[in-house]
Design an enzyme around this catalytic site. Structure first.
Site, PDB file in Angstrom:
ATOM      1  N   THR A  58       0.834  -1.204   0.000  1.00  0.00           N
ATOM      2  CA  THR A  58       0.000   0.000   0.000  1.00  0.00           C
ATOM      3  C   THR A  58       0.866   1.251   0.000  1.00  0.00           C
ATOM      4  O   THR A  58       1.768   1.396   0.821  1.00  0.00           O
ATOM      5  CB  THR A  58      -0.920   0.018   1.239  1.00  0.00           C
ATOM      6  N   CYS A 109      25.169   4.585   9.681  1.00  0.00           N
ATOM      7  CA  CYS A 109      24.864   3.156   9.681  1.00  0.00           C
ATOM      8  C   CYS A 109      25.925   2.329  10.394  1.00  0.00           C
ATOM      9  O   CYS A 109      25.666   1.212  10.812  1.00  0.00           O
ATOM     10  CB  CYS A 109      24.702   2.654   8.243  1.00  0.00           C
TER      11      CYS A 109
END
Length: 383
Positions: free
Chosen positions: A237, A326
């Protein structure tokens, strides 16, 4: 507070946040639904796609919304590998790629693919000539970043594109997450580039939204299977408010971009000039404007681990990072500095300042004042 960690993430712009909130409240329909609310959401999503395409100078059908740059990078590497496996199993990436590229490549190696590494020079710039030597008949993909996230080195995308003109069947992917709004689009989105990945939270958009440019006609297996959203290529979606506000963030970022780039470059040059005067400071970013992005400055105090300096500045309400966000919490060594042949002990001192147009010269001056105090304290440890 002084925030000099914009390459990790940027603050969402107020106008962008307002758009996100209003869209969330007013357009509650699922774009896949047949009723009017779904149609309204779908129309809004189409307009956002059109706006992004127009800003990048590409076709609307070539824009796909993702969840982040990491998803985009994984999609391109794995989607190319699985789609083109009958034609070859060889992939080329550079030695300074983001973990979302290097780790995806490692997964593909485990699946039987071969990966070659493009070397870089002492400034962290890809050796484009070496690319010719690495190309094989079975090569299916070349993946390089446009701007390195750790030292800010600007990569020769145009030169690489020219080399790959003679190899039209090889996909060429550019990770432009650190490039958008910082260096001109024409330097990294060439006619030869097949894929470009972007991440909204790097240009004052919402977190959890990415953009993939995919040149019309390229072959790419879907990463997600499901309801067939994004032209049957990226099921799930759609994040309507996130995608709409991302389009707005991109427009605002690219408005007056030349002025913004020059402002940030001036701030960086002031920092570079001042930090270069310190005996125990090593500068790891290139000092040449043509090969260094305007917003990233990597340096270190010899003998002082990067995290020590990061936390010392944090106590003064100044925020920078070690290398990339990260890897900083995991205390991993900088892959970029390693590729640049910086000795390990020296690389452990590296920190990164990353600026944007909202930073000011007053902040730079305040930073330098605090840094000078800390430097004097740390210098005693180096004697």
């Amino acid at each position: 507070m002084i925030y000099f960690d914009n390459s990790a993430t940027t603050a969402i712009q107020r106008d962008v946040l307002d758009t996100y909130v209003k869209t969330s409240q007013r357009f509650i329909g699922n774009p896949s639904s047949l009723h009017r609310l779904g149609e309204n959401a779908q129309n809004l999503l189409t307009k956002a796609r059109e706006q992004v395409a127009g800003l990048l100078g590409v076709k609307t059908s070539e824009i796909y919304f993702t969840s982040c740059g990491t998803e985009g990078n994984n999609w391109v590497l794995k989607g190319t590998a699985f789609e083109k496996r009958p034609f070859g199993n060889h992939i080329i990436i550079s030695a300074i790629e983001h973990p979302s590229v290097t780790k995806a490549a490692e997964q593909l190696i485990a699946q039987g693919f071969e990966v070659s590494i493009l070397p870089v020079n002492a400034q962290g710039i890809i050796d484009a000539i070496a690319l010719k030597q690495l190309l094989r008949p079975e090569t299916i993909l070349v993946s390089t970043m446009a701007v390195n996230n750790e030292v800010g080195s600007v990569q020769p995308i145009i030169a690489i594109s020219e080399i790959l003109e003679d190899y039209p069947t090889i996909h060429y992917h550019v990770d432009a997450v650190q490039a958008i709004g910082k260096v001109p689009i024409t330097t990294w989105l060439t006619e030869r580039v097949d894929f470009v990945t972007l991440s909204a939270h790097k240009f004052h958009g919402p977190r959890g939204v990415g953009i993939l440019y995919r040149k019309e006609g390229t072959r790419l297996s879907p990463l997600f299977a499901g309801g067939g959203q994004e032209n049957n290529q990226r099921s799930g979606t759609e994040n309507v408010p996130g995608n709409i506000s991302t389009a707005k963030a991109l427009r605002l970022t690219l408005t007056d971009s030349e002025w913004k780039i020059e402002k940030v470059r001036h701030l960086k040059d002031s920092l570079l000039s001042a930090l270069s005067e310190y005996e125990w400071v090593s500068i790891y970013s290139s000092t040449e404007a043509a090969t260094s992005a305007p917003h990233i400055l990597c340096f270190g105090i010899r003998g002082i681990r990067g995290e020590v300096l990061v936390h010392a500045l944090e106590e003064k309400d100044i925020y920078i990072s070690t290398t990339s966000a990260c890897s900083s919490k995991k205390k991993l060594n900088s892959s970029t500095l390693e590729a640049m042949d910086i000795p390990k002990k020296e690389a452990e001192t590296a920190v990164r300042i990353s600026l944007d147009e909202n930073n000011t010269m007053t902040e730079v001056e305040q930073f330098l004042t605090i840094f000078n105090q800390l430097y004097k304290k740390f210098s005693k440890l180096n004697r």
